[in-house]
Design a protein around this motif. Sequence first.
Motif, PDB file in Angstrom:
ATOM      1  N   VAL A  64       0.560  -1.180  -0.069  1.00 44.24           N
ATOM      2  CA  VAL A  64      -0.084  -0.060  -0.044  1.00 44.24           C
ATOM      3  C   VAL A  64       0.766   1.066   0.012  1.00 44.24           C
ATOM      4  CG1 VAL A  64      -1.862   1.329   1.276  1.00 44.24           C
ATOM      5  CG2 VAL A  64      -1.720  -1.085   1.310  1.00 44.24           C
ATOM      6  N   ILE A  65       0.790   1.988  -0.986  1.00 45.49           N
ATOM      7  CA  ILE A  65       1.525   3.248  -1.173  1.00 45.49           C
ATOM      8  C   ILE A  65       0.358   4.607  -0.864  1.00 45.49           C
ATOM      9  CG2 ILE A  65       2.864   4.584  -2.652  1.00 45.49           C
ATOM     10  CD1 ILE A  65       3.823   2.164  -4.348  1.00 45.49           C
ATOM     11  N   THR A  66       0.746   5.308   0.032  1.00 52.62           N
ATOM     12  CA  THR A  66       0.199   6.399   0.221  1.00 52.62           C
ATOM     13  C   THR A  66       0.642   7.703  -0.048  1.00 52.62           C
ATOM     14  OG1 THR A  66      -0.644   5.354   2.237  1.00 52.62           O
ATOM     15  CG2 THR A  66      -1.266   7.566   2.298  1.00 52.62           C
ATOM     16  N   VAL A  67       0.012   8.293  -0.964  1.00 55.13           N
ATOM     17  CA  VAL A  67       0.624   9.706  -1.625  1.00 55.13           C
ATOM     18  C   VAL A  67      -0.141  10.924  -0.978  1.00 55.13           C
ATOM     19  CG1 VAL A  67       1.050  11.078  -3.597  1.00 55.13           C
ATOM     20  CG2 VAL A  67       1.031   8.665  -3.772  1.00 55.13           C
ATOM     21  N   LEU A  68       0.677  11.636   0.286  1.00 53.21           N
ATOM     22  CA  LEU A  68      -0.060  12.599   0.947  1.00 53.21           C
ATOM     23  C   LEU A  68       0.078  13.868   0.135  1.00 53.21           C
ATOM     24  CD1 LEU A  68       2.159  11.892   4.024  1.00 53.21           C
ATOM     25  CD2 LEU A  68      -0.128  11.067   3.626  1.00 53.21           C
ATOM     26  N   ALA A  69      -0.880  14.515   0.877  1.00 55.11           N
ATOM     27  CA  ALA A  69      -1.359  15.926   0.120  1.00 55.11           C
ATOM     28  C   ALA A  69       0.051  16.695  -0.192  1.00 55.11           C
ATOM     29  CB  ALA A  69      -1.916  16.996   0.978  1.00 55.11           C
ATOM     30  N   ASP A  70       0.939  16.850   0.423  1.00 51.63           N
ATOM     31  CA  ASP A  70       2.367  17.582   0.229  1.00 51.63           C
ATOM     32  C   ASP A  70       3.369  16.783  -0.917  1.00 51.63           C
ATOM     33  OD1 ASP A  70       3.110  15.712   2.007  1.00 51.63           O
ATOM     34  OD2 ASP A  70       4.104  17.205   3.368  1.00 51.63           O
ATOM     35  N   GLY A  71       2.724  15.432  -1.089  1.00 45.68           N
ATOM     36  CA  GLY A  71       3.631  14.642  -2.089  1.00 45.68           C
ATOM     37  C   GLY A  71       4.826  13.850  -1.605  1.00 45.68           C
TER      38      GLY A  71
END
Length: 144
Positions: A64-71
């Motif tokens: 599971v790769i999570t891409v946060l709002a700031d990248g």
Amino acid sequence: MPLKTSSDDPLQLNLTPMIDVVFLLVIFFMTATQFAQVERAIEIELPTVGAEGATAATPDQPSVITVLADGRLELNSKPIEPDELDARLRDAAIDNPDHSVLIHGDARCNFQHIASTLASCRAAGIADVGVSVETVADRGSVVR
């Protein structure tokens, strides 16, 4: 014209359909018995398991790769750099060619970060990639 009050022909029961059904059932059970005997004649050694409910191998869980709002990126809830992500995905693809990846992207992040993550998966040779989204009608559901 006089009415008949007695019947000349006695009533008879037609047994032909019932005899046909019985013969069909006899033929069915005879052939079924023959198949069961053939299966019993095959000698095989069945595998054994250690304990009840134990499994030989657990199925591969997707990364599971999570891409946060700031990248920023997280791999399985742990922060990771993009270069390190490429190497980890390559290692996972080498270990298991059927490895899958699920990408959780924040709706507020720039799509370029999602595209870079997809490119990393492609470069690693991972074909089973899913992107989780939230539908308007069903808030909270994951579409893969």
